[in-house]
Design a protein around this motif. Sequence first.
Motif, mmCIF file in Angstrom:
data_model
loop_
_atom_site.group_PDB
_atom_site.id
_atom_site.type_symbol
_atom_site.label_atom_id
_atom_site.label_comp_id
_atom_site.label_asym_id
_atom_site.label_seq_id
_atom_site.Cartn_x
_atom_site.Cartn_y
_atom_site.Cartn_z
ATOM 1 N N PHE A 8 79.730 16.036 -35.243
ATOM 2 C CA PHE A 8 78.823 14.957 -34.666
ATOM 3 C C PHE A 8 79.414 13.982 -34.263
ATOM 4 O O PHE A 8 80.216 13.322 -34.485
ATOM 5 C CB PHE A 8 77.940 14.361 -35.959
ATOM 6 N N HIS A 9 78.969 13.820 -32.660
ATOM 7 C CA HIS A 9 79.792 12.755 -31.978
ATOM 8 C C HIS A 9 78.879 12.484 -30.707
ATOM 9 O O HIS A 9 77.960 13.302 -30.648
ATOM 10 C CB HIS A 9 81.045 13.259 -31.436
ATOM 11 N N ASN A 95 87.382 2.795 -35.057
ATOM 12 C CA ASN A 95 87.156 3.859 -36.207
ATOM 13 C C ASN A 95 86.063 4.731 -35.794
ATOM 14 O O ASN A 95 84.856 4.033 -35.225
ATOM 15 C CB ASN A 95 86.989 3.169 -37.499
ATOM 16 N N ASP A 96 85.896 5.895 -35.914
ATOM 17 C CA ASP A 96 84.574 6.868 -35.581
ATOM 18 C C ASP A 96 85.098 8.192 -36.112
ATOM 19 O O ASP A 96 86.176 8.523 -36.834
ATOM 20 C CB ASP A 96 84.496 6.860 -34.151
ATOM 21 N N LEU A 97 84.073 9.033 -36.111
ATOM 22 C CA LEU A 97 84.171 10.148 -36.774
ATOM 23 C C LEU A 97 85.330 11.081 -36.125
ATOM 24 O O LEU A 97 85.581 10.797 -35.011
ATOM 25 C CB LEU A 97 83.021 11.302 -36.748
ATOM 26 N N PRO A 98 85.657 12.217 -36.771
ATOM 27 C CA PRO A 98 86.822 12.823 -36.037
ATOM 28 C C PRO A 98 86.419 13.562 -34.676
ATOM 29 O O PRO A 98 87.259 13.598 -33.802
ATOM 30 C CB PRO A 98 87.511 13.988 -37.142
ATOM 31 N N GLY A 99 85.316 13.975 -34.569
ATOM 32 C CA GLY A 99 84.941 14.322 -33.109
ATOM 33 C C GLY A 99 84.928 13.443 -32.148
ATOM 34 O O GLY A 99 84.648 13.858 -30.890
ATOM 35 N N ASN A 100 84.731 12.255 -32.379
ATOM 36 C CA ASN A 100 84.914 11.342 -31.436
ATOM 37 C C ASN A 100 85.842 11.580 -30.001
ATOM 38 O O ASN A 100 86.992 11.750 -30.578
ATOM 39 C CB ASN A 100 85.046 9.677 -31.999
ATOM 40 N N CYS A 127 98.571 -7.617 -29.291
ATOM 41 C CA CYS A 127 97.634 -6.727 -29.822
ATOM 42 C C CYS A 127 97.980 -5.374 -30.117
ATOM 43 O O CYS A 127 98.584 -4.789 -29.242
ATOM 44 C CB CYS A 127 96.504 -6.967 -29.023
ATOM 45 N N TYR A 128 97.752 -5.118 -31.030
ATOM 46 C CA TYR A 128 98.347 -3.497 -31.688
ATOM 47 C C TYR A 128 96.885 -2.839 -31.930
ATOM 48 O O TYR A 128 96.158 -3.091 -32.900
ATOM 49 C CB TYR A 128 99.181 -3.697 -32.752
ATOM 50 N N ILE A 129 96.521 -1.784 -31.083
ATOM 51 C CA ILE A 129 95.384 -1.167 -31.480
ATOM 52 C C ILE A 129 95.861 0.268 -31.789
ATOM 53 O O ILE A 129 96.566 0.970 -31.345
ATOM 54 C CB ILE A 129 94.660 -0.983 -30.135
ATOM 55 N N SER A 130 95.131 0.956 -32.777
ATOM 56 C CA SER A 130 95.063 1.988 -33.573
ATOM 57 C C SER A 130 93.930 2.902 -33.526
ATOM 58 O O SER A 130 92.789 2.026 -33.770
ATOM 59 C CB SER A 130 96.011 2.024 -35.071
ATOM 60 N N GLY A 131 93.840 4.104 -33.641
ATOM 61 C CA GLY A 131 92.690 5.005 -33.948
ATOM 62 C C GLY A 131 92.522 5.200 -35.235
ATOM 63 O O GLY A 131 93.514 5.620 -35.979
ATOM 64 N N LEU A 132 91.336 5.297 -35.807
ATOM 65 C CA LEU A 132 91.221 5.984 -37.651
ATOM 66 C C LEU A 132 89.924 6.803 -37.309
ATOM 67 O O LEU A 132 88.922 6.374 -37.654
ATOM 68 C CB LEU A 132 90.753 4.342 -38.216
ATOM 69 N N PRO A 133 90.183 7.824 -37.245
ATOM 70 C CA PRO A 133 89.213 9.210 -37.224
ATOM 71 C C PRO A 133 88.729 9.388 -38.528
ATOM 72 O O PRO A 133 89.521 10.324 -39.346
ATOM 73 C CB PRO A 133 89.905 10.072 -36.620
ATOM 74 N N LYS A 134 87.794 8.851 -39.137
ATOM 75 C CA LYS A 134 87.186 9.033 -40.410
ATOM 76 C C LYS A 134 85.966 8.408 -40.553
ATOM 77 O O LYS A 134 85.443 7.505 -40.028
ATOM 78 C CB LYS A 134 88.174 8.514 -41.566
#
Length: 319
Positions: A8-9, A95-100, A127-134
């Motif tokens: 779902f994305h 942050n978003d779902l893994p399918g993002n 500024c330190y930017i990271s992704g969080l797929p969950k």
Amino acid sequence: MENLEHSFHMAQGEGEHSYAKNSRAQEKVILQTMPVIENAIKEVYTTLVPRTMVIADLGCSSGPNTLLFISNVINIIAGQYNKPGDPVELQIFLNDLPGNDFNQLFSSLKDLKLDTSEQTGYTPPLCYISGLPKSYYSRLFPRQSVHLFHSSCCLHWLSQVPEELYARKGAFLNEDNIYITKTTPSCVVKCFQEQFHKDFSLFLKLRHKELIYGGEMVLTFCGRKDEDVYNGYLNKLFGLVARSLQSLVGKGLVEKEKLEAFNLPLYGPSIGEVKEIVKESHMFKIDYIKLFEQNWDPYDDTEDNYVHDSGRSGFIKVG
């Protein structure tokens, strides 16, 4: 639940039909709520005076709206709180779902618009930017580690379609509908309401563990303006989508049984419902809550409901 998280994305990429090119309605929401976000940042900074401020954008998706939120946050910090000799550093989690489409998101970070003009004298903070797929219906951060949570036009999405709506003994409870319409039985409405209550209650419980004492949350819902559960923007929108799908069934392009078995995992709450769940949680207090409406056509900035160009409005795609 697991399959939903991974499949779902929003429409990916940067093409004509992508979410990135068809999300101006969401952009207008972010712009309208930016003063609230600025006040939240001010409250966090003056109360906690953090050397490193941790901010999480939940349901960040991809495209220019994500960049808009990040750049505005950085410019707010740079303009008001980034003092010479004692600068604030930012850690932003997307942050978003893994399918993002995180690939598109991170490749677009080079397009961040920061206010570094000589006239203002602003110096952007590190500024330190990271992704969080969950899924945000699960724990995302260590306890008491986040200063500000932000979520825009996301929390109407449920963790799953209510299990009670799946066919039992060959009967589909919501028939040709994919959400709540005038023909939806009250038992089905109750299923959607209970799923939202369960999910939002869980969301609050999880964020309460992760939020630093004195931190803030700014949440924007796609909801409805009165307590009539059958009368909301999402009801009308997805009622039209269901009618379109029914026409495809009539042409033999979609199997009738597949349509009858399909329901969207979403629910548009009223202000009263949101207030009630927050109150029941005993974890947060609401400092500010406001209902605002937008024109049906995201490219029409007039305040009335008159359609000035029906051809152009009808051609707009949903990302």
